[in-house]
Each structure stands twice: as structure tokens, then as C-alpha cells.
Design an enzyme around this catalytic site. Structure first.
Site, PDB file in Angstrom:
ATOM      1  CD  GLU A  12      -2.735  -1.162   2.519  1.00  0.00           C
ATOM      2  OE1 GLU A  12      -3.937  -0.923   2.474  1.00  0.00           O
ATOM      3  OE2 GLU A  12      -2.141  -1.433   3.574  1.00  0.00           O
ATOM      4  N   GLY A  78     -12.407  -2.214   1.985  1.00  0.00           N
ATOM      5  CA  GLY A  78     -13.532  -2.949   1.413  1.00  0.00           C
ATOM      6  C   GLY A  78     -14.676  -1.981   1.150  1.00  0.00           C
ATOM      7  CG  MET A 196      -9.044  -4.132   9.256  1.00  0.00           C
ATOM      8  SD  MET A 196      -8.309  -5.779   9.081  1.00  0.00           S
ATOM      9  CE  MET A 196      -8.170  -6.280  10.783  1.00  0.00           C
ATOM     10  CD  GLU A 197      -5.088  -0.884   8.995  1.00  0.00           C
ATOM     11  OE1 GLU A 197      -5.669  -0.332   8.023  1.00  0.00           O
ATOM     12  OE2 GLU A 197      -4.900  -2.109   9.065  1.00  0.00           O
ATOM     13  CG  ASP A 220     -12.120  -6.297  -0.131  1.00  0.00           C
ATOM     14  OD1 ASP A 220     -10.984  -5.920   0.155  1.00  0.00           O
ATOM     15  OD2 ASP A 220     -13.081  -6.182   0.653  1.00  0.00           O
TER      16      ASP A 220
HETATM   17  N1  ADE Z   1      -9.289  -3.684   3.971  1.00  0.00           N
HETATM   18  C1  ADE Z   1      -9.501  -4.032   2.688  1.00  0.00           C
HETATM   19  N2  ADE Z   1     -10.578  -4.805   2.566  1.00  0.00           N
HETATM   20  C2  ADE Z   1     -11.069  -4.962   3.820  1.00  0.00           C
HETATM   21  C3  ADE Z   1     -12.155  -5.672   4.360  1.00  0.00           C
HETATM   22  N3  ADE Z   1     -12.962  -6.384   3.567  1.00  0.00           N
HETATM   23  N4  ADE Z   1     -12.361  -5.640   5.693  1.00  0.00           N
HETATM   24  C4  ADE Z   1     -11.521  -4.930   6.495  1.00  0.00           C
HETATM   25  N5  ADE Z   1     -10.477  -4.244   6.031  1.00  0.00           N
HETATM   26  C5  ADE Z   1     -10.248  -4.256   4.712  1.00  0.00           C
END
Ligand code: ADE
Length: 253
Positions: A12, A78, A196-197, A220
Site C-alpha cells: 500500500e 472494502g 482496519m486502521e 474488494d
Molecule cells: N481492507 C480491505 N478490505 C477490507 C475488508 N474487507 N475488511 C476490512 N479491512 C479491509
């Protein structure tokens, strides 16, 4: 002005490290920081690691030890918003921790001690980052090469601005992402993306009074194929977005 540029994973971060002039490597708390000059601007590049605690530790070090004056996060997320597709870019207007729940003591998602659930990003830095992301997409950086057509699945990549949520979970089922989107929507939170951050870095920046902005490329849809889409996107595509968008941003600042 020293800008910290954070990413969770090396992919990233793209090749920003290789573009750094006068690089100086500093190790702290098991982390590697690179100080130098990027496109004429003093910067510190750092990998936050995965999850809110790792990212908060990294952000705290950047504030305390490196005296950075603003932070920018670049990475993937995501997609949760209906119109947010793989290959699109989301710039955070504000952040919420979707796994924060101290109810019934506090309202669901409220950060105890802060009196709010949604932590706003810095308006000026976010405006510049959105302009940078839009310029990158307009240059055709993301979706128009045949190699990338598979990534954007034929649609022209778009830039969005709005709410991103963070939590210590990789969201990888359609049922979980639908439940998350619906629960947030029912409370008036129209969410665009999950990662997540970011929310933890936003909180640290709030505590230190530092401007913060974040850009996330959609790797995704946080659905049943996220476990396949995420690694493919991270390995083959994510770095190009970070390189292009950060280059544009530093030009604009
Ligand atoms: N980062 C990228 N895709 C993610 C997902 N599906 N859930 C949590 N963090 C992500």
C-alpha cells in the site's frame, strides 16, 4: 511542515520509499520509519501494521518522536456503499470505529470521553487529497489500461468522499457487510468503506491536534469473495494508486 505518510502494508506504500530523497532510516518500537524529502516536501514514511492498536502506536510515535505536523493514510479498503466498486477511491470525510460499543453506558459507536462517534478528518487536507485522487483518476492512472480493466471490472473508477469505518475485523462475508451497512444506516451513518486502521489514526491526530486525511482504494466489496479480491488487488494494483495519488497530493500542498 512535515507530512507523515502511513500505510498498513508495504504494497500500500507503493514505491514512495524509492522516490525518497536523502532517506534516513529510523527504527522504533519494532517499526521502521523513513525520513526524507518526497517531491520537494519533508516527509516521514511509515508502515502502521494491521489493526487499530498497531496503527495508533505508529501514529503516536510519529507525533511524539518525529514531530510531524500532519498525517495522511494511503491504503485499501472494502467497499460498503452501494456505488463503491473495486478500483474506486474513497477519501474519508470522517471515521467511526464500527467495533466500539460501550452501550448502554454510551450510545452505540460513541467514543467514551469524546462525546462523538464520527471523528472528522481535516477539511483542507481532505479537500486537497480528494483533488489529488480525482486528478489521478482523470489522468487514467487507475482503470483505463487493459491490464487494469479486470480490476475495475469495466467501469470507470470514481472518487468518493464520505464516512469510512474501521475495526479489528477483516470483513469477508456478504452477510456481515450487509449487517454492518444496515446497522449504521439505521443510525444515520451512510458508510462508504471499511478497513482496519484509519479511525485509530484519526483519534490520535485529534488528541495531538494534528490535521489528518485518508485515502483508500477499494480492493474488494467486503463480501464472500473478499478473501480472493483483497490479496489480488494488494499484490497487483494498490501500489500504483498510492504512488499516483500521493505524488499529486504533495504537488498540491
Ligand atoms: N481492507 C480491505 N478490505 C477490507 C475488508 N474487507 N475488511 C476490512 N479491512 C479491509
Amino acid at each position: 511542515m512535515t507530512t507523515a505518510i502511513l500505510s498498513a502494508l508495504p504494497e500500500e506504500q507503493g514505491s514512495l520509499m524509492h522516490a525518497l530523497h536523502h532517506p534516513e532510516r529510523i527504527e522504533r518500537a519494532g517499526r521502521r520509519f523513513w525520513r526524507g524529502e518526497l517531491y520537494g516536501q519533508p516527509v516521514v514514511l511509515a508502515l502502521s501494521g494491521i489493526g487499530k492498536v498497531a496503527a495508533a502506536t505508529t501514529a503516536t510515535l510519529l507525533a511524539e518522536r518525529f514531530a510531524v505536523t500532519r498525517m495522511v493514510f494511503t491504503g485499501v479498503a472494502g467497499g460498503l456503499g452501494d456505488s463503491v466498486q473495486v478500483g474506486d477511491v474513497v477519501v474519508a470525510q470522517d471515521y467511526l470505529q464500527h467495533d466500539m460499543d460501550a452501550s448502554p453506558l454510551f450510545a452505540r459507536w460513541e467514543l467514551p470521553g469524546y462525546g462523538l462517534a464520527r471523528m472528522p478528518c481535516d477539511t483542507a487536507l481532505t479537500t486537497a487529497l480528494f483533488a489529488a485522487a480525482s486528478a489521478y483518476l482523470a489522468m487514467g492512472g487507475a482503470g483505463f489500461e487493459p491490464k487494469n480493466a479486470a480490476v475495475t471490472r469495466g467501469h470507470a473508477a470514481r472518487a468518493h468522499r464520505g464516512l469510512i469505518v474501521s475495526g479489528d475485523r477483516f470483513v469477508c462475508t456478504s452477510a456481515e457487510s450487509a449487517a454492518l451497512r444496515q446497522a449504521l444506516a439505521a443510525a444515520g451513518h451512510a458508510v462508504l468503506a471499511v478497513e482496519m486502521e484509519g479511525a485509530s489514526v484519526a483519534q490520535v491526530c485529534h488528541d495531538y491536534g494534528l490535521p489528518f486525511a485518508a485515502v483508500r482504494t477499494i480492493s474488494d466489496r467486503a463480501d464472500d469473495s473478499a478473501h480472493v479480491d483483497f490479496p489480488h488487488f494488494v499484490t497487483h494494483v494498490a501500489s500504483r494508486y498510492s504512488d499516483g495519488i500521493v505524488h499529486e497530493l504533495l504537488r498540491l500542498l
